[in-house]
Design a protein around this motif. Sequence first.
Motif, PDB file in Angstrom:
ATOM      1  N   MET A  74      60.057  41.361  41.525  1.00 24.80           N
ATOM      2  CA  MET A  74      59.532  41.033  40.204  1.00 24.80           C
ATOM      3  C   MET A  74      59.914  39.607  39.806  1.00 24.80           C
ATOM      4  O   MET A  74      61.080  39.204  39.912  1.00 24.80           O
ATOM      5  CB  MET A  74      60.064  42.017  39.158  1.00 24.80           C
ATOM      6  CG  MET A  74      59.563  41.732  37.753  1.00 24.80           C
ATOM      7  SD  MET A  74      60.173  42.944  36.547  1.00 24.80           S
ATOM      8  CE  MET A  74      59.627  42.187  35.020  1.00 24.80           C
ATOM      9  N   SER A  75      58.924  38.846  39.350  1.00 24.61           N
ATOM     10  CA  SER A  75      59.167  37.441  39.014  1.00 24.61           C
ATOM     11  C   SER A  75      58.735  37.158  37.579  1.00 24.61           C
ATOM     12  O   SER A  75      57.689  37.614  37.125  1.00 24.61           O
ATOM     13  CB  SER A  75      58.400  36.528  39.972  1.00 24.61           C
ATOM     14  OG  SER A  75      57.006  36.792  39.894  1.00 24.61           O
ATOM     15  N   VAL A  76      59.576  36.400  36.880  1.00 28.46           N
ATOM     16  CA  VAL A  76      59.341  36.074  35.473  1.00 28.46           C
ATOM     17  C   VAL A  76      59.466  34.572  35.289  1.00 28.46           C
ATOM     18  O   VAL A  76      60.388  33.947  35.829  1.00 28.46           O
ATOM     19  CB  VAL A  76      60.358  36.786  34.555  1.00 28.46           C
ATOM     20  CG1 VAL A  76      60.111  36.428  33.084  1.00 28.46           C
ATOM     21  CG2 VAL A  76      60.283  38.301  34.747  1.00 28.46           C
ATOM     22  N   CYS A  77      58.542  33.991  34.543  1.00 30.76           N
ATOM     23  CA  CYS A  77      58.650  32.581  34.163  1.00 30.76           C
ATOM     24  C   CYS A  77      58.782  32.505  32.650  1.00 30.76           C
ATOM     25  O   CYS A  77      58.007  33.136  31.916  1.00 30.76           O
ATOM     26  CB  CYS A  77      57.418  31.789  34.621  1.00 30.76           C
ATOM     27  SG  CYS A  77      57.472  30.040  34.161  1.00 30.76           S
ATOM     28  N   VAL A  78      59.774  31.764  32.166  1.00 28.14           N
ATOM     29  CA  VAL A  78      60.010  31.604  30.735  1.00 28.14           C
ATOM     30  C   VAL A  78      59.575  30.196  30.331  1.00 28.14           C
ATOM     31  O   VAL A  78      60.015  29.207  30.930  1.00 28.14           O
ATOM     32  CB  VAL A  78      61.492  31.815  30.386  1.00 28.14           C
ATOM     33  CG1 VAL A  78      61.720  31.622  28.881  1.00 28.14           C
ATOM     34  CG2 VAL A  78      61.946  33.208  30.813  1.00 28.14           C
ATOM     35  N   VAL A  79      58.700  30.114  29.337  1.00 31.53           N
ATOM     36  CA  VAL A  79      58.233  28.816  28.844  1.00 31.53           C
ATOM     37  C   VAL A  79      58.373  28.777  27.328  1.00 31.53           C
ATOM     38  O   VAL A  79      58.274  29.801  26.652  1.00 31.53           O
ATOM     39  CB  VAL A  79      56.767  28.530  29.256  1.00 31.53           C
ATOM     40  CG1 VAL A  79      56.670  28.217  30.726  1.00 31.53           C
ATOM     41  CG2 VAL A  79      55.857  29.693  28.898  1.00 31.53           C
ATOM     42  N   ASP A  80      58.565  27.592  26.821  1.00 29.79           N
ATOM     43  CA  ASP A  80      58.784  27.352  25.395  1.00 29.79           C
ATOM     44  C   ASP A  80      57.484  26.845  24.798  1.00 29.79           C
ATOM     45  O   ASP A  80      56.971  25.806  25.215  1.00 29.79           O
ATOM     46  CB  ASP A  80      59.924  26.331  25.272  1.00 29.79           C
ATOM     47  CG  ASP A  80      60.084  25.775  23.871  1.00 29.79           C
ATOM     48  OD1 ASP A  80      59.422  26.272  22.947  1.00 29.79           O
ATOM     49  OD2 ASP A  80      60.887  24.844  23.710  1.00 29.79           O
ATOM     50  N   CYS A  81      56.940  27.566  23.803  1.00 32.65           N
ATOM     51  CA  CYS A  81      55.645  27.164  23.263  1.00 32.65           C
ATOM     52  C   CYS A  81      55.729  25.892  22.418  1.00 32.65           C
ATOM     53  O   CYS A  81      54.701  25.343  22.017  1.00 32.65           O
ATOM     54  CB  CYS A  81      55.020  28.300  22.456  1.00 32.65           C
ATOM     55  SG  CYS A  81      55.861  28.703  20.933  1.00 32.65           S
ATOM     56  N   LEU A  82      56.949  25.398  22.168  1.00 33.86           N
ATOM     57  CA  LEU A  82      57.089  24.114  21.475  1.00 33.86           C
ATOM     58  C   LEU A  82      56.967  22.931  22.427  1.00 33.86           C
ATOM     59  O   LEU A  82      56.932  21.781  22.000  1.00 33.86           O
ATOM     60  CB  LEU A  82      58.447  24.044  20.756  1.00 33.86           C
ATOM     61  CG  LEU A  82      58.676  25.008  19.595  1.00 33.86           C
ATOM     62  CD1 LEU A  82      60.057  24.791  19.007  1.00 33.86           C
ATOM     63  CD2 LEU A  82      57.605  24.846  18.528  1.00 33.86           C
ATOM     64  N   SER A  83      56.895  23.210  23.710  1.00 32.16           N
ATOM     65  CA  SER A  83      56.862  22.125  24.700  1.00 32.16           C
ATOM     66  C   SER A  83      55.502  21.464  24.817  1.00 32.16           C
ATOM     67  O   SER A  83      55.359  20.446  25.476  1.00 32.16           O
ATOM     68  CB  SER A  83      57.280  22.663  26.078  1.00 32.16           C
ATOM     69  OG  SER A  83      56.421  23.715  26.484  1.00 32.16           O
ATOM     70  N   GLY A  84      54.490  22.041  24.192  1.00 31.36           N
ATOM     71  CA  GLY A  84      53.158  21.438  24.225  1.00 31.36           C
ATOM     72  C   GLY A  84      52.140  22.377  24.827  1.00 31.36           C
ATOM     73  O   GLY A  84      52.438  23.115  25.767  1.00 31.36           O
ATOM     74  N   VAL A  85      50.933  22.341  24.293  1.00 29.88           N
ATOM     75  CA  VAL A  85      49.908  23.288  24.707  1.00 29.88           C
ATOM     76  C   VAL A  85      49.495  23.107  26.165  1.00 29.88           C
ATOM     77  O   VAL A  85      49.036  24.046  26.817  1.00 29.88           O
ATOM     78  CB  VAL A  85      48.687  23.179  23.766  1.00 29.88           C
ATOM     79  CG1 VAL A  85      47.987  21.835  23.946  1.00 29.88           C
ATOM     80  CG2 VAL A  85      47.722  24.325  23.990  1.00 29.88           C
ATOM     81  N   HIS A  86      49.671  21.895  26.710  1.00 24.40           N
ATOM     82  CA  HIS A  86      49.269  21.638  28.092  1.00 24.40           C
ATOM     83  C   HIS A  86      50.393  21.905  29.094  1.00 24.40           C
ATOM     84  O   HIS A  86      50.172  21.825  30.297  1.00 24.40           O
ATOM     85  CB  HIS A  86      48.795  20.189  28.251  1.00 24.40           C
ATOM     86  CG  HIS A  86      47.595  19.853  27.416  1.00 24.40           C
ATOM     87  ND1 HIS A  86      46.384  20.512  27.536  1.00 24.40           N
ATOM     88  CD2 HIS A  86      47.421  18.936  26.433  1.00 24.40           C
ATOM     89  CE1 HIS A  86      45.519  20.017  26.678  1.00 24.40           C
ATOM     90  NE2 HIS A  86      46.120  19.059  25.995  1.00 24.40           N
ATOM     91  N   THR A  87      51.582  22.241  28.595  1.00 26.21           N
ATOM     92  CA  THR A  87      52.734  22.442  29.480  1.00 26.21           C
ATOM     93  C   THR A  87      52.491  23.491  30.564  1.00 26.21           C
ATOM     94  O   THR A  87      52.853  23.262  31.725  1.00 26.21           O
ATOM     95  CB  THR A  87      53.980  22.799  28.657  1.00 26.21           C
ATOM     96  OG1 THR A  87      54.316  21.686  27.816  1.00 26.21           O
ATOM     97  CG2 THR A  87      55.157  23.119  29.559  1.00 26.21           C
ATOM     98  N   PRO A  88      51.905  24.650  30.271  1.00 29.62           N
ATOM     99  CA  PRO A  88      51.708  25.637  31.336  1.00 29.62           C
ATOM    100  C   PRO A  88      50.937  25.101  32.531  1.00 29.62           C
ATOM    101  O   PRO A  88      51.196  25.486  33.675  1.00 29.62           O
ATOM    102  CB  PRO A  88      50.933  26.760  30.637  1.00 29.62           C
ATOM    103  CG  PRO A  88      51.362  26.668  29.206  1.00 29.62           C
ATOM    104  CD  PRO A  88      51.512  25.199  28.956  1.00 29.62           C
TER     105      PRO A  88
END
Length: 233
Positions: free
Chosen positions: A104-118
């Motif tokens: 099982m793999s999880v990626c954590v991203v911060d939505c304050l980092s910018g809409v194009h970050t993903p």
Amino acid sequence: MKIITIAGPPSSGKTAVITHLAENLDGRLGVIKFDCLTTFDKARYDEAKIPVEVGFSGKFCPDHFFVSNVEDGVKWGLDRKLDYLVVESAGLCNRCSPHIVGIMSVCVVDCLSGVHTPRKIGPMLKFADVVVVTKGDIVSQAEREIFAWSVRQTNGEAQILFVNGITGQGAFMLSKLASGARSAATLNDARLRFSMPVAACSYCTGEIRIGESYQMGMMRKIDFHIDDGGSND
């Protein structure tokens, strides 16, 4: 022992997510923290009474450091009689590849980092089973939906969860997914979901001088278009 890889950019909220995950699981969770130079997360895990081991890659590529130590980490987890082992890795260059086939793999991203970050993040998001978005409480519902849409543009198959790193809201759903993770006693002969960043050059072995005469091995050069001054275009 169920093994879960959790990766994401620095300060995206991985440690908070893991701490809340541990609170919602029926079973003993331990963490192996891979980082480069330093971390203050061990104190947080100790405070939460979560078994933890920390490793620093130093001058080595974090992915190479991860893959050469993760099997020993599994043995550590089994020795501790853990029910869940979380392998946490910071994606410092956004090209990191810490996810393993069948695990099982999880990626954590911060939505304050910018809409194009993903769409700027590589395999650790593109090949994740679950994408956890943090700090969604700070932005509007519309902004959360736009960020989730950007995640789906990169990984259309992952389940997207919003988890509040302060209150833990959303961590219960992550715990339900984690409880269904595959159990494994070893990662020997397992395969990464994507190849690691590659480099074998003079700078890898300690060269610090700049110039083509010092550049040997695997190098990638940019084809710069230099104006010769003879055109007004």
